[in-house]
Design an enzyme around this catalytic site. Structure first.
Site, short mmCIF file in Angstrom:
data_model
loop_
_atom_site.label_atom_id
_atom_site.label_comp_id
_atom_site.label_asym_id
_atom_site.label_seq_id
_atom_site.Cartn_x
_atom_site.Cartn_y
_atom_site.Cartn_z
N CYS A 45 3.87 -4.41 6.40
CA CYS A 45 3.39 -4.43 5.16
C CYS A 45 4.67 -3.74 4.15
O CYS A 45 5.52 -3.19 4.68
CB CYS A 45 2.19 -3.79 4.77
SG CYS A 45 0.78 -4.47 5.50
N HIS A 49 0.67 -1.24 -0.06
CA HIS A 49 -0.06 0.09 -0.03
C HIS A 49 0.86 1.30 0.07
O HIS A 49 2.19 1.00 -0.21
CB HIS A 49 -1.04 -0.08 1.08
CG HIS A 49 -0.10 0.02 2.35
ND1 HIS A 49 0.16 1.25 3.30
CD2 HIS A 49 -0.05 -1.01 3.43
CE1 HIS A 49 0.82 0.75 4.19
NE2 HIS A 49 0.56 -0.55 4.51
#
Length: 248
Positions: free
Chosen positions: A218, A201
């Site tokens: 992430c 992301h």
């Protein structure tokens, strides 16, 4: 007396001869005529009565018929073999052109660099490959500056994601946290680990002094437009996997 009898007999004979000569002669039969002509060497009867000529005509007619069978019939152009073959070929559905699988030698890697951002968070390179060729390199972060040395397999450690191979989703989903941004591309580890809910992301807090710089594990792009480029690559090439290879 004897003389009268003799004269009477001679008179009868004369009458008989006279009658015989004056009566019309009967025509010979067909067989007799054939035999007579054969004997006289004059076999010239009419063709309708000539058996030999009839046989010859029949043989000639049969030979003529056989010759017509040897000559191929003329076929209209629309029904020639070549035209029929072309029509059949054109009417059959064409086989589709072979499509090369888009996932052959398409993959992503995450590797370390010697760079850090202004807050001391390490910069990692996300590299995109298409058909084995490198087509893009993007700076990213994973984990936070203070969590780089923590257990990467432990859930909640906020450390960078562990080394190994991950499957990549084909489309992103909506982000459910402000620090994730609007779009989130899930990735799934293909090995045993305690880490879950990992993905790719954008980091809205990159190099901001709000305590949120980096991620909880992430991979985050440092620029939102670069995330759009990565998502376009995934949609176009459908990478087979993401390989994470960090030195610690």
């Amino acid at each position: 007396m004897l003389l009268k009898i003799t004269l009477s007999l001679l008179g009868c004979v004369g009458v008989f001869v006279y009658i015989s000569q004056t009566q019309p002669k009967s025509s010979p039969s067909f067989d007799q005529q054939l035999e007579l002509n054969h004997v006289q060497g004059n076999f010239e009867s009419k063709p309708s009565l000539n058996i030999k000529n009839l046989s010859t005509q029949k043989q000639q007619q049969w030979q003529d018929f056989q010759e017509t069978q040897k000559t191929p019939l003329k076929t209209p152009l629309s029904l020639t073999q070549e035209t029929v073959t072309q029509e059949i070929t054109s009417s059959q559905p064409k086989s589709p052109e072979p499509i090369e699988p888009v996932a052959i030698n398409n993959y992503m890697t995450l590797t370390a660099t010697e760079k850090t951002n202004q807050l001391g968070n390490p910069i990692y390179h996300l590299q995109l490959y298409a058909k084995g060729q490198l087509i893009g390199v993007y700076p990213t972060v994973t984990g936070k500056a203070k969590t780089q040395g923590k257990n990467r397999h432990q859930a909640g450690s906020k450390a960078p994601l562990p080394n190994g191979r991950y499957s990549v989703a084909s489309t992103p989903v909506a982000g459910t946290d402000p620090e994730v941004g609007q779009l989130f591309l899930p990735i799934e580890p293909q090995f045993a680990t305690g880490r879950t809910a990992l993905g790719i992301h954008y980091d809205p807090s990159f190099e901001k002094s709000n305590g949120e710089d980096g991620t909880e594990g992430c991979i985050a792009l440092t620029d939102e437009s670069q995330l759009q480029q990565v998502l376009l690559y995934v949609q176009t090439y459908q990478p087979e996997y993401l390989e994470v290879n960090l030195p610690f």
